[in-house]
Design an enzyme around this catalytic site. Structure first.
Site, PDB file in Angstrom:
ATOM      1  N   CYS A 131       0.846  -1.196   0.000  1.00 48.17           N
ATOM      2  CA  CYS A 131       0.000   0.000   0.000  1.00 48.17           C
ATOM      3  C   CYS A 131       0.878   1.241   0.000  1.00 48.17           C
ATOM      4  CB  CYS A 131      -0.942   0.004   1.198  1.00 48.17           C
ATOM      5  SG  CYS A 131      -2.020   1.459   1.206  1.00 48.17           S
ATOM      6  N   CYS A 134      -0.251   4.048   2.468  1.00 49.65           N
ATOM      7  CA  CYS A 134       0.114   3.789   3.859  1.00 49.65           C
ATOM      8  C   CYS A 134       1.624   3.897   4.065  1.00 49.65           C
ATOM      9  CB  CYS A 134      -0.402   2.422   4.302  1.00 49.65           C
ATOM     10  SG  CYS A 134      -2.218   2.358   4.371  1.00 49.65           S
TER      11      CYS A 134
END
Length: 176
Positions: A131, A134
């Site tokens: 991700c 993130c």
């Protein structure tokens, strides 16, 4: 037991992984708590039973019970948020990212360990789950807390090695 058991389980073609397993407990920039918390969170994310069991055994010698729980919580939390944020990013419509996630995350307020360490563990898991949103968020938060780029890279190295060991042992089990 521990890392030695993982090394023994790896096939001969995985020599590079075996050599790099030593980086888990002996980084130049991370404390043992930071290293082993990252390793345990990443082992949970990587989902291989041997890797998880053996890293958890070694991590128990370096983390408090609260630290062990927080590392597992970091992996559980990121399993949820990484999917959500990666998906909203990949859809390519910026309006999704601007909308509230509405995912409850109480662990962030009181992880039971230093919040910087918890963020470091989340960064390692985010690398495994891929991700980018993130990863950027956790790296920025870590740098804001005084973590160096070298510490971030050490956590990513641990993440990479734990994941590679898990993938290799999964492949060997499937081929057996």
């Amino acid at each position: 037991m521990g890392l030695d058991a993982i090394r023994a389980a790896l096939p001969p073609y995985a020599t590079d992984i075996e050599l790099n397993l030593g980086s888990i407990g002996a980084t130049a920039t991370l404390t043992p708590v930071q290293s082993w918390g990252t390793a345990l969170a990443c082992a949970v994310a990587a989902r291989n039973p041997v890797v998880l069991r053996e890293i958890a055994a070694d991590a128990a010698g370096h983390l408090t019970p609260e630290g062990l729980e927080a590392a597992r919580a970091a992996a559980a939390r990121m399993a949820m948020t990484n999917v959500y944020h990666r998906a909203t990013h990949l859809m390519g419509d910026g309006q999704y990212a601007a909308m509230p996630a509405r995912l409850r995350m109480r662990i962030v307020a009181r992880p039971g360990v230093d919040k910087g360490d918890f963020k470091l563990w989340c960064l390692g898991v985010s690398a495994i789950f891929g991700c980018g949103v993130c990863l950027e968020s956790h790296e920025k938060a870590l740098r804001g807390r005084g973590f160096t780029r070298e510490q971030v890279l050490d956590a990513l190295r641990i993440s990479a090695v734990v994941h590679a060991a898990a993938v290799t042992l999964d492949a060997e089990a499937a081929l057996a």
